[in-house]
Design a protein around this motif. Sequence first.
Motif, PDB file in Angstrom:
ATOM      1  N   ILE A 149      23.837  -0.859  49.778  1.00  0.00           N
ATOM      2  CA  ILE A 149      22.658  -1.697  50.007  1.00  0.00           C
ATOM      3  C   ILE A 149      21.847  -1.834  48.724  1.00  0.00           C
ATOM      4  O   ILE A 149      21.411  -2.938  48.366  1.00  0.00           O
ATOM      5  CB  ILE A 149      21.804  -1.119  51.154  1.00  0.00           C
ATOM      6  N   LEU A 150      21.633  -0.725  48.012  1.00  0.00           N
ATOM      7  CA  LEU A 150      20.877  -0.779  46.766  1.00  0.00           C
ATOM      8  C   LEU A 150      21.596  -1.654  45.742  1.00  0.00           C
ATOM      9  O   LEU A 150      20.958  -2.435  45.030  1.00  0.00           O
ATOM     10  CB  LEU A 150      20.637   0.624  46.213  1.00  0.00           C
ATOM     11  N   ARG A 151      22.935  -1.570  45.655  1.00  0.00           N
ATOM     12  CA  ARG A 151      23.701  -2.436  44.743  1.00  0.00           C
ATOM     13  C   ARG A 151      23.462  -3.903  45.080  1.00  0.00           C
ATOM     14  O   ARG A 151      23.292  -4.746  44.215  1.00  0.00           O
ATOM     15  CB  ARG A 151      25.191  -2.081  44.835  1.00  0.00           C
ATOM     16  N   HIS A 152      23.436  -4.234  46.378  1.00  0.00           N
ATOM     17  CA  HIS A 152      23.165  -5.606  46.817  1.00  0.00           C
ATOM     18  C   HIS A 152      21.792  -6.059  46.303  1.00  0.00           C
ATOM     19  O   HIS A 152      21.655  -7.170  45.780  1.00  0.00           O
ATOM     20  CB  HIS A 152      23.236  -5.696  48.341  1.00  0.00           C
ATOM     21  N   TYR A 153      20.790  -5.201  46.458  1.00  0.00           N
ATOM     22  CA  TYR A 153      19.447  -5.568  46.006  1.00  0.00           C
ATOM     23  C   TYR A 153      19.364  -5.660  44.489  1.00  0.00           C
ATOM     24  O   TYR A 153      18.640  -6.503  43.956  1.00  0.00           O
ATOM     25  CB  TYR A 153      18.404  -4.594  46.550  1.00  0.00           C
ATOM     26  N   LEU A 154      20.096  -4.807  43.778  1.00  0.00           N
ATOM     27  CA  LEU A 154      20.129  -4.907  42.314  1.00  0.00           C
ATOM     28  C   LEU A 154      20.701  -6.258  41.887  1.00  0.00           C
ATOM     29  O   LEU A 154      20.170  -6.908  40.975  1.00  0.00           O
ATOM     30  CB  LEU A 154      20.953  -3.774  41.711  1.00  0.00           C
ATOM     31  N   THR A 155      21.756  -6.686  42.547  1.00  0.00           N
ATOM     32  CA  THR A 155      22.343  -7.991  42.240  1.00  0.00           C
ATOM     33  C   THR A 155      21.362  -9.107  42.577  1.00  0.00           C
ATOM     34  O   THR A 155      21.137 -10.017  41.777  1.00  0.00           O
ATOM     35  CB  THR A 155      23.664  -8.175  43.020  1.00  0.00           C
ATOM     36  N   ALA A 182      14.445  -3.962  42.889  1.00  0.00           N
ATOM     37  CA  ALA A 182      15.498  -3.598  43.839  1.00  0.00           C
ATOM     38  C   ALA A 182      15.069  -2.400  44.679  1.00  0.00           C
ATOM     39  O   ALA A 182      15.276  -2.377  45.895  1.00  0.00           O
ATOM     40  CB  ALA A 182      16.796  -3.307  43.102  1.00  0.00           C
ATOM     41  N   LEU A 183      14.463  -1.398  44.038  1.00  0.00           N
ATOM     42  CA  LEU A 183      13.979  -0.229  44.781  1.00  0.00           C
ATOM     43  C   LEU A 183      12.876  -0.622  45.759  1.00  0.00           C
ATOM     44  O   LEU A 183      12.839  -0.144  46.895  1.00  0.00           O
ATOM     45  CB  LEU A 183      13.446   0.840  43.818  1.00  0.00           C
ATOM     46  N   ALA A 184      11.974  -1.481  45.316  1.00  0.00           N
ATOM     47  CA  ALA A 184      10.897  -1.934  46.206  1.00  0.00           C
ATOM     48  C   ALA A 184      11.479  -2.706  47.391  1.00  0.00           C
ATOM     49  O   ALA A 184      11.058  -2.512  48.539  1.00  0.00           O
ATOM     50  CB  ALA A 184       9.904  -2.795  45.440  1.00  0.00           C
ATOM     51  N   ARG A 185      12.447  -3.553  47.135  1.00  0.00           N
ATOM     52  CA  ARG A 185      13.075  -4.313  48.219  1.00  0.00           C
ATOM     53  C   ARG A 185      13.816  -3.363  49.171  1.00  0.00           C
ATOM     54  O   ARG A 185      13.742  -3.494  50.389  1.00  0.00           O
ATOM     55  CB  ARG A 185      14.032  -5.346  47.641  1.00  0.00           C
ATOM     56  N   GLY A 212       6.384  -6.023  46.000  1.00  0.00           N
ATOM     57  CA  GLY A 212       5.010  -6.419  45.680  1.00  0.00           C
ATOM     58  C   GLY A 212       4.053  -5.249  45.570  1.00  0.00           C
ATOM     59  O   GLY A 212       2.919  -5.416  45.165  1.00  0.00           O
ATOM     60  N   ARG A 213       4.522  -4.046  45.937  1.00  0.00           N
ATOM     61  CA  ARG A 213       3.696  -2.843  45.801  1.00  0.00           C
ATOM     62  C   ARG A 213       4.460  -1.866  44.922  1.00  0.00           C
ATOM     63  O   ARG A 213       5.680  -1.778  44.986  1.00  0.00           O
ATOM     64  CB  ARG A 213       3.420  -2.225  47.178  1.00  0.00           C
ATOM     65  N   ASP A 214       3.754  -1.106  44.116  1.00  0.00           N
ATOM     66  CA  ASP A 214       4.427  -0.280  43.111  1.00  0.00           C
ATOM     67  C   ASP A 214       4.539   1.208  43.442  1.00  0.00           C
ATOM     68  O   ASP A 214       5.134   1.952  42.686  1.00  0.00           O
ATOM     69  CB  ASP A 214       3.755  -0.450  41.751  1.00  0.00           C
TER      70      ASP A 214
END
Length: 65
Positions: A16-22, A31-34, A40-42
């Motif tokens: 899942i994280l790889r998908h968001y990185l792409t 990607a981590l936030a998603r 939008g928040r840090d």
Amino acid sequence: QNLYEPATNIRFGCTILRHYLTREGGNVARALARYNGSIGRDEYPNMIFSAWQRFNKQSYVAYKP
């Protein structure tokens, strides 16, 4: 499949994280936030980068939306 099994859970989480990185063009903070549902928040990306710094003794720029 058993998501409570650590190996399975980690494998799915990494996929899942790889998908968001792409999706985010390689932007790790976004990607981590998603991944965490906090785009939008840090707070979450900065917490991860802080832990990463402690373990890897490297500097990372804090995420700013």
